[in-house]
Design an enzyme around this catalytic site. Structure first.
Site, short mmCIF file in Angstrom:
data_model
loop_
_atom_site.label_atom_id
_atom_site.label_comp_id
_atom_site.label_asym_id
_atom_site.label_seq_id
_atom_site.Cartn_x
_atom_site.Cartn_y
_atom_site.Cartn_z
CE1 TYR A 126 -3.04 -3.00 0.29
CE2 TYR A 126 -3.54 -2.40 2.55
CZ TYR A 126 -3.73 -3.22 1.46
OH TYR A 126 -4.63 -4.25 1.55
CG HIS A 133 -1.10 -8.69 -0.36
ND1 HIS A 133 -0.64 -7.40 -0.27
CD2 HIS A 133 -2.43 -8.56 -0.52
CE1 HIS A 133 -1.63 -6.55 -0.37
NE2 HIS A 133 -2.74 -7.24 -0.52
#
Length: 283
Positions: free
Chosen positions: A53, A112
């Site tokens: 992010y 992830h």
């Protein structure tokens, strides 16, 4: 704040805080940190982030936001990218995330999504991070039922604490087989994008007459009803993202909304659960 009990004995809030795209705009960084602090003050002590992010900028904002708080009362989650999820890079990735967050451990570290590194190697690395105290537990993200069954066959694969997938009222694919599998194996489910904020379905959901009528009956927003729906079963953790104090307060208040059986039936008719296995959704 409603709580969800994890198989490690810890409890976490049913509504936490997501941080995708937080940190991208330096001009609103302090506002975003304030929104996170507001959430913590409301009991939303679970904060989800990732090294991906903003190339670490999200973790930096989270690190700033949590400075005034007792670390032991927070539940911090981050994620490792697929290309870093092996013996060569995982420890370095984890340590860099910890540095940006300003903490010496993660409560939960997620793989992830699946990449080229063998799943067995990733699991071994996660186990090693736990053994050396850099993480307390680990889990996975963007895994479907077949992925979870493959994971369970690996040595130490059964130690997976949580799975994080996209889930909202307009995207219920995980309900068909994944949710029953997770309940059977006492694995927590985390719902990202619970407000369909990035989906092409969002406009239709937000303007749905049934949802709007239910929201009106509860003196709530459609978004609050969507959050109340996601956590309705008591074993799902929603992680909506907010960049403002007011939006965060609205998210927190959704935990107090109890939808009636009749309202849930109305929503099932409008947004039917799947009757077959379907691929994981990304919207």
């Amino acid at each position: 704040m409603k709580q969800v009990e994890l198989k490690n004995g810890m409890t976490v809030p049913a509504i936490g805080q997501g941080t995708w795209r937080i940190g991208d705009d330096a001009a609103i960084r302090e506002r975003e940190a304030e929104a996170l602090r507001t959430g913590i003050d409301c009991g939303m002590t679970l904060i989800d982030t990732a090294e991906m992010y903003g190339y670490g900028k999200s973790e930096l904002v989270v690190g700033d936001a949590i400075k005034p708080y007792d670390r032991g009362k927070l539940f911090i989650v981050s994620k490792v990218l697929p290309q870093n999820a092996g013996r060569k890079n995982m420890r370095r990735s984890c340590e860099e995330s910890l540095k940006r967050l300003g903490t010496d451990y993660l409560d939960l570290y997620l793989y992830h999504w699946r990449g080229p590194i063998p799943l067995s190697e990733t699991v071994d690395c996660l186990r090693e991070l736990k053994e050396c105290g850099l993480i307390r537990d680990w889990g996975v993200s963007n895994f479907d039922t077949a992925d979870m069954r493959e994971l369970a066959q690996l040595k130490h694969g059964g130690n997976c604490l949580a799975v994080q997938d996209l889930y909202h009222i307009g995207s219920r694919g995980t309900e068909f087989s994944l949710h029953p599998y997770l309940r059977k194996n006492n694995i927590a489910f985390m719902a990202y994008c619970p407000l369909a904020i990035n989906g092409t379905l969002r406009s239709g959901i937000m303007n749905n007459t049934v949802l709007r009528n239910i929201a009106s009956a509860h003196n709530a927003s459609v978004q609050q009803i969507m959050l109340a729906w996601v956590i309705r079963g008591g074993n799902t953790i929603a992680i909506p993202k907010s960049s403002s104090k007011q939006h965060t307060l609205e998210n927190a208040a959704a935990a107090d909304i109890l939808l009636s059986d009749e309202e849930l039936e109305q929503l099932d008719r409008e947004f039917p659960a799947p009757d077959r296995e379907i691929p994981l959704d990304i919207e």
